[in-house]
Design an enzyme around this catalytic site. Structure first.
Site, PDB file in Angstrom:
ATOM      1  N   GLY A  69       0.922  -1.130   0.084  1.00  7.95           N
ATOM      2  CA  GLY A  69       0.026  -0.054   0.054  1.00  7.95           C
ATOM      3  C   GLY A  69       0.931   1.258  -0.016  1.00  7.95           C
ATOM      4  O   GLY A  69       1.930   1.374   0.169  1.00  7.95           O
ATOM      5  N   GLN A  91       2.602   9.960   2.063  1.00  8.94           N
ATOM      6  CA  GLN A  91       3.879   9.310   1.953  1.00  8.94           C
ATOM      7  C   GLN A  91       4.904   9.855   1.062  1.00  8.94           C
ATOM      8  O   GLN A  91       6.016   9.641   1.276  1.00  8.94           O
ATOM      9  CB  GLN A  91       3.916   7.604   2.019  1.00  8.94           C
ATOM     10  CG  GLN A  91       3.148   7.331   3.377  1.00  8.94           C
ATOM     11  CD  GLN A  91       3.149   5.679   3.131  1.00  8.94           C
ATOM     12  OE1 GLN A  91       2.340   4.886   2.871  1.00  8.94           O
ATOM     13  NE2 GLN A  91       4.133   5.035   3.626  1.00  8.94           N
ATOM     14  N   CYS A 147       6.104  -0.414   7.643  1.00 11.96           N
ATOM     15  CA  CYS A 147       5.632   0.825   6.913  1.00 11.96           C
ATOM     16  C   CYS A 147       6.673   1.267   6.139  1.00 11.96           C
ATOM     17  O   CYS A 147       8.015   1.246   6.669  1.00 11.96           O
ATOM     18  CB  CYS A 147       5.497   1.773   8.016  1.00 11.96           C
ATOM     19  SG  CYS A 147       4.922   3.535   7.148  1.00 11.96           S
ATOM     20  N   LEU A 148       6.618   1.742   4.951  1.00  6.92           N
ATOM     21  CA  LEU A 148       7.469   1.914   3.997  1.00  6.92           C
ATOM     22  C   LEU A 148       8.157   3.588   4.304  1.00  6.92           C
ATOM     23  O   LEU A 148       9.210   3.781   4.128  1.00  6.92           O
ATOM     24  CB  LEU A 148       7.025   2.336   2.378  1.00  6.92           C
ATOM     25  CG  LEU A 148       6.531   0.888   1.882  1.00  6.92           C
ATOM     26  CD1 LEU A 148       6.019   1.191   0.414  1.00  6.92           C
ATOM     27  CD2 LEU A 148       7.617  -0.304   1.706  1.00  6.92           C
ATOM     28  N   HIS A 181      -4.596   1.279   7.590  1.00  8.62           N
ATOM     29  CA  HIS A 181      -3.136   1.713   7.676  1.00  8.62           C
ATOM     30  C   HIS A 181      -2.973   2.739   6.610  1.00  8.62           C
ATOM     31  O   HIS A 181      -2.504   3.837   7.248  1.00  8.62           O
ATOM     32  CB  HIS A 181      -2.035   0.489   7.482  1.00  8.62           C
ATOM     33  CG  HIS A 181      -0.710   1.021   7.337  1.00  8.62           C
ATOM     34  ND1 HIS A 181       0.212   0.401   8.287  1.00  8.62           N
ATOM     35  CD2 HIS A 181       0.003   1.739   6.475  1.00  8.62           C
ATOM     36  CE1 HIS A 181       1.571   0.962   8.027  1.00  8.62           C
ATOM     37  NE2 HIS A 181       1.324   1.688   7.279  1.00  8.62           N
ATOM     38  N   GLU A 182      -3.365   2.799   5.461  1.00 10.84           N
ATOM     39  CA  GLU A 182      -3.364   3.776   4.572  1.00 10.84           C
ATOM     40  C   GLU A 182      -4.080   5.125   4.807  1.00 10.84           C
ATOM     41  O   GLU A 182      -3.751   6.090   4.675  1.00 10.84           O
ATOM     42  CB  GLU A 182      -3.451   3.317   3.128  1.00 10.84           C
ATOM     43  CG  GLU A 182      -2.626   2.232   2.565  1.00 10.84           C
ATOM     44  CD  GLU A 182      -1.110   2.481   2.853  1.00 10.84           C
ATOM     45  OE1 GLU A 182      -0.768   3.394   2.863  1.00 10.84           O
ATOM     46  OE2 GLU A 182      -0.572   1.216   3.161  1.00 10.84           O
ATOM     47  N   HIS A 198      -2.550   6.939   7.363  1.00 11.50           N
ATOM     48  CA  HIS A 198      -1.520   7.900   6.904  1.00 11.50           C
ATOM     49  C   HIS A 198      -2.152   9.208   6.280  1.00 11.50           C
ATOM     50  O   HIS A 198      -1.601  10.517   6.444  1.00 11.50           O
ATOM     51  CB  HIS A 198      -0.958   7.578   5.658  1.00 11.50           C
ATOM     52  CG  HIS A 198       0.193   6.364   6.039  1.00 11.50           C
ATOM     53  ND1 HIS A 198       1.506   7.002   6.693  1.00 11.50           N
ATOM     54  CD2 HIS A 198       0.424   5.240   5.834  1.00 11.50           C
ATOM     55  CE1 HIS A 198       2.371   5.926   6.831  1.00 11.50           C
ATOM     56  NE2 HIS A 198       1.630   4.954   6.156  1.00 11.50           N
TER      57      HIS A 198
HETATM   58  O1  K1U Z   1       1.905   2.412   3.951  1.00 13.06           O
HETATM   59  C1  K1U Z   1       2.611   1.806   3.933  1.00 13.06           C
HETATM   60  O2  K1U Z   1       3.637   2.160   4.517  1.00 13.06           O
HETATM   61  C2  K1U Z   1       2.976   0.345   2.953  1.00 13.06           C
HETATM   62  C3  K1U Z   1       2.883  -0.849   4.017  1.00 13.06           C
HETATM   63  C4  K1U Z   1       1.471  -1.367   4.205  1.00 13.06           C
HETATM   64  C5  K1U Z   1       1.127  -2.221   5.215  1.00 13.06           C
HETATM   65  C6  K1U Z   1       1.929  -3.290   5.733  1.00 13.06           C
HETATM   66  C7  K1U Z   1       1.490  -4.198   6.543  1.00 13.06           C
HETATM   67  C8  K1U Z   1       0.354  -4.131   7.005  1.00 13.06           C
HETATM   68  C9  K1U Z   1      -0.280  -2.907   7.024  1.00 13.06           C
HETATM   69  C10 K1U Z   1      -0.095  -2.120   5.959  1.00 13.06           C
HETATM   70  C11 K1U Z   1       3.759  -1.951   3.547  1.00 13.06           C
HETATM   71  O3  K1U Z   1       3.447  -2.307   2.463  1.00 13.06           O
HETATM   72  S1  K1U Z   1       5.219  -2.336   4.450  1.00 13.06           S
HETATM   73  C12 K1U Z   1       5.959  -3.451   3.412  1.00 13.06           C
HETATM   74  C13 K1U Z   1       5.187  -4.977   3.305  1.00 13.06           C
HETATM   75  O4  K1U Z   1       5.053  -5.285   2.271  1.00 13.06           O
HETATM   76  C14 K1U Z   1       4.692  -5.547   4.480  1.00 13.06           C
HETATM   77  C15 K1U Z   1       4.988  -5.634   5.941  1.00 13.06           C
HETATM   78  C16 K1U Z   1       4.580  -6.250   6.776  1.00 13.06           C
HETATM   79  C17 K1U Z   1       3.506  -7.183   6.414  1.00 13.06           C
HETATM   80  C18 K1U Z   1       3.098  -7.280   4.901  1.00 13.06           C
HETATM   81  C19 K1U Z   1       3.601  -6.466   3.961  1.00 13.06           C
HETATM   82 ZN    ZN Z   2       2.825   3.124   6.140  1.00 15.77          ZN
END
Ligand code: K1U
Ligand code: ZN
Length: 165
Positions: A46, A51, A91-92, A133-134, A137
């Site tokens: 996401g 971001q 989170c990225l 989560h998004e 943000h």
């Molecule tokens: O919004 C962001 O920073 C993107 C984030 C989204 C997210 C990941 C995990 C749970 C809720 C929302 C990411 O994509 S972080 C990287 C990722 O691919 C990931 C990390 C943990 C679990 C699954 C994916």
């Molecule tokens: Zn995030």
């Protein structure tokens, strides 16, 4: 395709509350395309406008394993309808940090598509978690804000010592 730089915590721009999208034009569609490319390039599931320093209510998501299920939501609003579950988030904007967050496992989403048409959908599981989560943000909220103040303090201290490790 040029990738957008992703803001990193503790950048204060991550705390800006995004405003409603009013114009469904080519500029918005281009922004969504760039955000999807940036999300895939970063191996994320996401990405929110906030971001990438775009403070309008726009998010992109793809939780499919095949990475061919992009969803773009404009002005998303969510209604929590499920049970509270704990799941691991990352989170990225906070690389190298993962922790358990409690969220609803099912939500109703009302939003606009990129062309301005109305979109209503129910989401569950990882899609529901990711959309919450998004949407956080867009309100300047990070997943670490859902953790205890002690955990957050430890994370911030770790990031100060060795960012991204
Ligand atoms: O919004 C962001 O920073 C993107 C984030 C989204 C997210 C990941 C995990 C749970 C809720 C929302 C990411 O994509 S972080 C990287 C990722 O691919 C990931 C990390 C943990 C679990 C699954 C994916
Ligand atoms: Zn995030």
């Amino acid at each position: 395709m040029q990738y957008l730089p992703i803001l990193q915590h503790p950048d204060s721009r991550l705390r800006v509350k995004a405003t409603t999208v009013e114009s469904f034009d080519e500029k918005l569609a281009n922004q969504a395309d760039k955000m999807l490319a940036t999300m895939y390039n970063a191996n994320g599931i996401g990405l929110a406008g906030t971001q990438v320093d775009f403070h309008r209510r726009l998010i992109v998501v793809d939780v499919s394993e095949s990475r061919d299920g992009p969803i773009t939501l404009v002005n998303p609003e969510i209604l929590l309808i499920g049970e509270t579950v704990s799941s691991e988030e990352g989170c990225l904007s906070i690389p190298g940090v993962h922790d358990t967050v409690k969220r609803s496992d099912r939500i109703n989403i009302s939003a606009k598509s990129i062309d301005g048409s109305t979109l209503e959908m129910e989401a569950e599981g990882m899609l529901a978690i990711c959309v919450q989560h998004e949407c956080d943000h867009l309100d300047g909220i990070l997943f670490i804000d859902h953790l205890s103040s002690l955990k957050r303090k430890r994370i911030n201290e770790k990031l100060k010592r060795a960012p991204e490790s």
